[in-house]
Design an enzyme around this catalytic site. Structure first.
Site, PDB file in Angstrom:
ATOM      1  N   LYS A   1       0.824  -1.216   0.000  1.00 34.55           N
ATOM      2  CA  LYS A   1       0.000   0.000   0.000  1.00 34.55           C
ATOM      3  C   LYS A   1       0.859   1.267   0.000  1.00 34.55           C
ATOM      4  O   LYS A   1       0.354   2.351  -0.284  1.00 34.55           O
ATOM      5  CB  LYS A   1      -0.971   0.006   1.187  1.00 34.55           C
ATOM      6  CG  LYS A   1      -0.351   0.169   2.557  1.00 34.55           C
ATOM      7  CD  LYS A   1      -1.428   0.120   3.632  1.00 34.55           C
ATOM      8  CE  LYS A   1      -0.847   0.284   5.026  1.00 34.55           C
ATOM      9  NZ  LYS A   1      -0.220   1.585   5.236  1.00 34.55           N
ATOM     10  N   ASP A   2       2.146   1.127   0.304  1.00 32.83           N
ATOM     11  CA  ASP A   2       3.056   2.280   0.288  1.00 32.83           C
ATOM     12  C   ASP A   2       3.729   2.483  -1.065  1.00 32.83           C
ATOM     13  O   ASP A   2       4.456   3.467  -1.256  1.00 32.83           O
ATOM     14  CB  ASP A   2       4.153   2.116   1.349  1.00 32.83           C
ATOM     15  CG  ASP A   2       3.607   2.215   2.764  1.00 32.83           C
ATOM     16  OD1 ASP A   2       2.536   2.810   2.942  1.00 32.83           O
ATOM     17  OD2 ASP A   2       4.260   1.690   3.685  1.00 32.83           O
TER      18      ASP A   2
ATOM     19  N   ARG B   1      -7.599   8.582   2.281  1.00 34.68           N
ATOM     20  CA  ARG B   1      -8.544   7.536   1.883  1.00 34.68           C
ATOM     21  C   ARG B   1      -9.484   7.194   3.033  1.00 34.68           C
ATOM     22  O   ARG B   1     -10.705   7.087   2.854  1.00 34.68           O
ATOM     23  CB  ARG B   1      -7.782   6.271   1.438  1.00 34.68           C
ATOM     24  CG  ARG B   1      -8.688   5.062   1.181  1.00 34.68           C
ATOM     25  CD  ARG B   1      -7.871   3.787   1.016  1.00 34.68           C
ATOM     26  NE  ARG B   1      -7.088   3.479   2.192  1.00 34.68           N
ATOM     27  CZ  ARG B   1      -7.546   2.809   3.236  1.00 34.68           C
ATOM     28  NH1 ARG B   1      -8.793   2.385   3.278  1.00 34.68           N
ATOM     29  NH2 ARG B   1      -6.755   2.558   4.267  1.00 34.68           N
ATOM     30  N   ARG B   2      -8.919   7.036   4.240  1.00 31.77           N
ATOM     31  CA  ARG B   2      -9.747   6.707   5.395  1.00 31.77           C
ATOM     32  C   ARG B   2     -10.630   7.878   5.803  1.00 31.77           C
ATOM     33  O   ARG B   2     -11.835   7.726   6.012  1.00 31.77           O
ATOM     34  CB  ARG B   2      -8.855   6.278   6.568  1.00 31.77           C
ATOM     35  CG  ARG B   2      -8.188   4.937   6.378  1.00 31.77           C
ATOM     36  CD  ARG B   2      -7.103   4.679   7.410  1.00 31.77           C
ATOM     37  NE  ARG B   2      -6.492   3.364   7.238  1.00 31.77           N
ATOM     38  CZ  ARG B   2      -5.267   3.044   7.639  1.00 31.77           C
ATOM     39  NH1 ARG B   2      -4.498   3.970   8.219  1.00 31.77           N
ATOM     40  NH2 ARG B   2      -4.803   1.832   7.454  1.00 31.77           N
TER      41      ARG B   2
ATOM     42  N   ARG C   1       0.554  10.817  12.669  1.00 28.73           N
ATOM     43  CA  ARG C   1       1.735  10.257  12.023  1.00 28.73           C
ATOM     44  C   ARG C   1       2.515   9.454  13.055  1.00 28.73           C
ATOM     45  O   ARG C   1       2.243   9.493  14.240  1.00 28.73           O
ATOM     46  CB  ARG C   1       2.608  11.383  11.460  1.00 28.73           C
ATOM     47  CG  ARG C   1       1.989  12.174  10.303  1.00 28.73           C
ATOM     48  CD  ARG C   1       1.952  11.385   9.005  1.00 28.73           C
ATOM     49  NE  ARG C   1       3.209  10.707   8.717  1.00 28.73           N
ATOM     50  CZ  ARG C   1       4.279  11.298   8.195  1.00 28.73           C
ATOM     51  NH1 ARG C   1       4.251  12.593   7.904  1.00 28.73           N
ATOM     52  NH2 ARG C   1       5.377  10.614   7.961  1.00 28.73           N
TER      53      ARG C   1
ATOM     54  N   ARG D   1       1.145   5.880  17.431  1.00 29.20           N
ATOM     55  CA  ARG D   1      -0.265   6.229  17.230  1.00 29.20           C
ATOM     56  C   ARG D   1      -1.130   5.682  18.361  1.00 29.20           C
ATOM     57  O   ARG D   1      -2.030   6.376  18.850  1.00 29.20           O
ATOM     58  CB  ARG D   1      -0.737   5.714  15.872  1.00 29.20           C
ATOM     59  CG  ARG D   1       0.037   6.320  14.715  1.00 29.20           C
ATOM     60  CD  ARG D   1      -0.513   5.875  13.377  1.00 29.20           C
ATOM     61  NE  ARG D   1       0.431   6.192  12.298  1.00 29.20           N
ATOM     62  CZ  ARG D   1       0.109   6.267  11.028  1.00 29.20           C
ATOM     63  NH1 ARG D   1      -1.133   6.056  10.641  1.00 29.20           N
ATOM     64  NH2 ARG D   1       1.021   6.555  10.109  1.00 29.20           N
TER      65      ARG D   1
ATOM     66  N   CYS E   1      -0.876  10.178  -3.120  1.00 28.30           N
ATOM     67  CA  CYS E   1      -1.255  10.304  -1.717  1.00 28.30           C
ATOM     68  C   CYS E   1      -2.274  11.417  -1.491  1.00 28.30           C
ATOM     69  O   CYS E   1      -3.000  11.398  -0.506  1.00 28.30           O
ATOM     70  CB  CYS E   1      -0.015  10.546  -0.858  1.00 28.30           C
ATOM     71  SG  CYS E   1      -0.309  10.489   0.906  1.00 28.30           S
TER      72      CYS E   1
END
Length: 309
Positions: free
Chosen positions: A82-83, A130-131, A148, A154, A241
């Protein structure tokens, strides 16, 4: 098969876990092989006070690893797919992917049982457009708190009360032995996964035939089918992104299904679609579905986002 394989990886606990997981699979497939991790801090790991959208996107997490490959300081690099940007660096290739882990997003909270239980104006922590765009489309009252840092950082911010809930990839929590922190799993209807989410990819020099041959032993073809569909979707959309794009391909009986979604950052506009395909037609399906979404309004959404970034 013998020889030492040098594995470039980020230094975060999750990245190191993924690299060692790949190393263990290679050693099991090739008895006598020696492996060596080459940990490094990427620019994305160093810039934590600004959102990814403002500093260049997820590609910041891979550039140093790719330079190590090109400079022959490493033989392979391990990535969360996904990165990975839609376009790979010239001279490099994704030679193998592992079996996809849980592809969904996890809702994590100390006080609320699920996303729908959040009170009006709740503070939701995520660094992902996206989220945030998908969840704002369902709950425009939420306050999105930029988040971040690595998984533990987190979680620490949640525990310190900076957010009422945070959203993380379920796969990362499970891989780190933190599955108990998952309060609820978000469905695809609530938050369609990111392109490549849950899949570990292995990159190497495209002319390194011996390494590519070694990697074939741990390659998972179903995950490759999913990646082919999802990444061709992203490439055709031209997203990055700064673009809230979601794409998820999965086996569906004798066929495969690709779901896709493009949103404005505030979640008020959504263009979505679905396409069935037979393997190995994922790449064509991704391109065709992307063109359909562009014609249905995604082109205007993405152009507006590009103009404002």
């Amino acid at each position: 098969m013998t020889g030492k394989l040098r594995i470039a990886t980020r230094q975060s606990p999750l990245a190191l876990w993924q690299a060692e997981h790949v190393a263990a699979k290679l050693r099991a497939a090739h008895p006598g092989m020696a492996t060596e991790l080459v940990p490094m801090r990427t620019r994305g790991d160093k810039i934590l006070h600004r959102s990814l959208a403002k500093v260049g996107g997820k590609g910041l997490f891979i550039k140093e690893l790719e330079l190590a490959l090109l400079d022959q300081r490493a033989d392979i690099a391990v990535h969360s797919m996904k990165d990975m940007p839609a376009m790979l660096t010239e001279g490099l290739t994704i030679a193998a992917v592992l079996e996809r882990a849980n592809p969904y997003d996890a809702f994590v909270s100390m006080h609320f049982d699920n996303f729908d239980a959040l009170p009006d104006g709740a503070r939701l922590g995520t660094s992902s457009l996206r989220r945030s765009s998908q969840l704002l489309s369902r709950r425009p009252d939420l306050q999105i708190i930029p988040l971040r840092g690595n998984v533990q950082t987190r979680l620490g911010k949640l525990d310190m009360g900076e957010c009422d809930a945070i959203i993380l990839a379920a796969a990362g929590l499970i891989r780190l032995g933190l599955e108990h922190r998952i309060t609820a799993e978000l469905s695809s209807d609530q938050c369609l996964p990111a392109i490549g989410q849950g899949i570990i990819g292995i990159e190497c020099r495209e002319n390194d035939a011996s390494v590519i041959d070694q990697l074939h032993a741990i390659h998972h073809d179903d995950s490759w089918q999913a990646i082919a569909a999802e990444r061709s979707l992203g490439a055709e959309l031209g997203g990055n992104c700064q673009s809230p794009i979601a794409g998820f391909a999965y086996p569906d009986g004798d066929q495969w299904t690709l779901d896709a979604r493009v949103l404005t950052p505030d979640g008020r506009q959504i263009v979505e679609g679905q396409m069935s395909f037979a393997r190995p037609g994922g790449q064509d399906a991704g391109q065709e579905l992307a063109k359909r979404l562009l014609d249905d309004g995604a082109r205007e959404i993405l152009a507006e986002i590009a103009a404002s970034s």
